[in-house]
Design an enzyme around this catalytic site. Structure first.
Site, PDB file in Angstrom:
ATOM      1  N   ARG A  46       9.172   6.696  -4.798  1.00  0.00           N
ATOM      2  CA  ARG A  46       8.684   5.764  -5.826  1.00  0.00           C
ATOM      3  C   ARG A  46       8.111   6.614  -6.945  1.00  0.00           C
ATOM      4  NH1 ARG A  46       6.779   3.274  -9.557  1.00  0.00           N
ATOM      5  NH2 ARG A  46       6.061   1.101  -9.526  1.00  0.00           N
ATOM      6  N   GLU A  54      11.706  -5.309 -13.143  1.00  0.00           N
ATOM      7  CA  GLU A  54      12.409  -5.751 -11.945  1.00  0.00           C
ATOM      8  C   GLU A  54      13.861  -6.056 -12.310  1.00  0.00           C
ATOM      9  OE1 GLU A  54      11.224  -5.806  -8.890  1.00  0.00           O
ATOM     10  OE2 GLU A  54       9.230  -5.154  -9.497  1.00  0.00           O
ATOM     11  N   ARG A  88       6.704   4.679   1.200  1.00  0.00           N
ATOM     12  CA  ARG A  88       7.500   5.449   0.252  1.00  0.00           C
ATOM     13  C   ARG A  88       6.705   6.649  -0.255  1.00  0.00           C
ATOM     14  NH1 ARG A  88       8.809   0.709  -3.955  1.00  0.00           N
ATOM     15  NH2 ARG A  88       6.525   0.764  -3.867  1.00  0.00           N
TER      16      ARG A  88
END
Length: 222
Positions: A46, A54, A88
Site C-alpha cells: 500500500r 477508488e 499490507r
C-alpha cells in the site's frame, strides 16, 4: 551516558525501518501493488502517504493505469513504513530512482493522505497539481476517496477502462461514452437515466443514489 543515548536511539528506531525489493507483478489500483521478492514471495504494497481515487470514482481507472505505467513489470525497492490493519506492507516505492508515490500526486492521480501523511513535499506536490489542474484536479470539486469510502459506495463496479462507456447505448440519441464528468451532482441536472448512471459510476455523484441501491435518480431510471 553515551551508551544510554545509543540504546535510546536504537529503541526509538521504527519497527519497520527496512527495505524490500522485488518485481511488480500486479497493480490493484492507484495506490496498491504486489511485488514478487527474490524468494518468490508475493507482498502486497500500500503506497504510503497517498490516497488514490477508488475504481468507481472519476479518475479511478486512470490512476491505476498511471501507477501501472510507472512500476508494472519493473524491479523496485520499497522503503517500508509499517504494516496496516489489512496486513499490507505500507511504504514508498522507488523505481529507477523515482518516488512512485510522489509521482502519482504530481500527475494528479492521487491525494496527499492527510490522515497519515507527514512529508511536506507530498503536500507541496498536491498544491502544484491542484493549481495546474492536472489529472483529477481538472474536475471542479473532486471527492477525496476517504469521503467516498465513508459514503458506502465501495461496492460499485466500474469498467476496466475509464474511457470506455460504462453503460450500453439504450437509445438512438444517447451514448454513455459521450458523457464527461462535470459539476452536476443532482438528479434535476441529469438529462437522462444513462447520464445519471454515468455520473454515479464514473464521477462519484453519490447524492443521486439516495437509498444506496446502486440505481440513481429513480424517477427517471425506472
Amino acid at each position: 551516558m553515551r551508551l544510554l543515548t545509543l540504546i535510546l536511539c536504537f529503541c526509538c528506531t521504527p519497527l519497520f525501518a527496512q527495505q524490500i525489493s522485488g518485481q511488480v507483478i500486479g497493480v490493484s489500483d492507484g495506490d496498491t501493488a504486489t511485488i514478487l521478492t527474490a524468494d518468490r514471495k508475493p507482498v502486497k504494497i500500500r503506497l504510503a502517504q497517498i490516497d488514490a481515487p477508488e475504481k468507481a470514482q472519476a479518475f479511478g481507472e486512470r490512476s491505476k493505469q498511471s501507477l501501472s505505467e510507472l512500476i508494472y513489470g519493473k524491479n523496485v525497492t520499497v522503503e517500508v513504513e509499517t504494516i496496516d490493519r489489512y496486513k499490507r506492507t505500507v511504504g514508498k516505492i522507488i523505481v529507477g530512482g523515482v518516488d512512485a508515490n510522489l509521482e502519482q500526486i504530481k500527475r494528479g492521480m492521487a491525494w496527499f493522505y492527510v490522515q497519515y501523511g507527514k512529508d511536506a513535499k507530498y503536500l507541496d506536490a498536491e498544491a502544484k497539481a491542484r493549481s495546474a489542474k492536472v489529472g483529477l484536479w481538472s474536475e471542479a470539486a473532486p471527492t477525496p476517496p476517504w469521503e467516498w469510502r465513508r459514503s458506502g459506495k465501495t461496492t460499485i463496479k466500474s469498467n476496466s477502462t475509464q474511457s470506455a462507456p460504462v453503460y450500453k447505448q439504450q437509445s438512438s440519441t444517447t451514448n454513455a461514452s459521450s458523457f464527461t464528468c462535470g459539476s452536476k451532482r443532482y438528479c434535476k441536472e441529469m438529462s437522462s437515466c444513462e447520464e445519471a448512471k454515468f455520473y454515479l459510476q464514473q464521477c462519484g455523484a453519490t447524492k443521486i443514489d439516495g437509498d444506496g441501491d446502486g440505481v440513481p435518480c429513480e424517477k427517471i431510471c425506472r
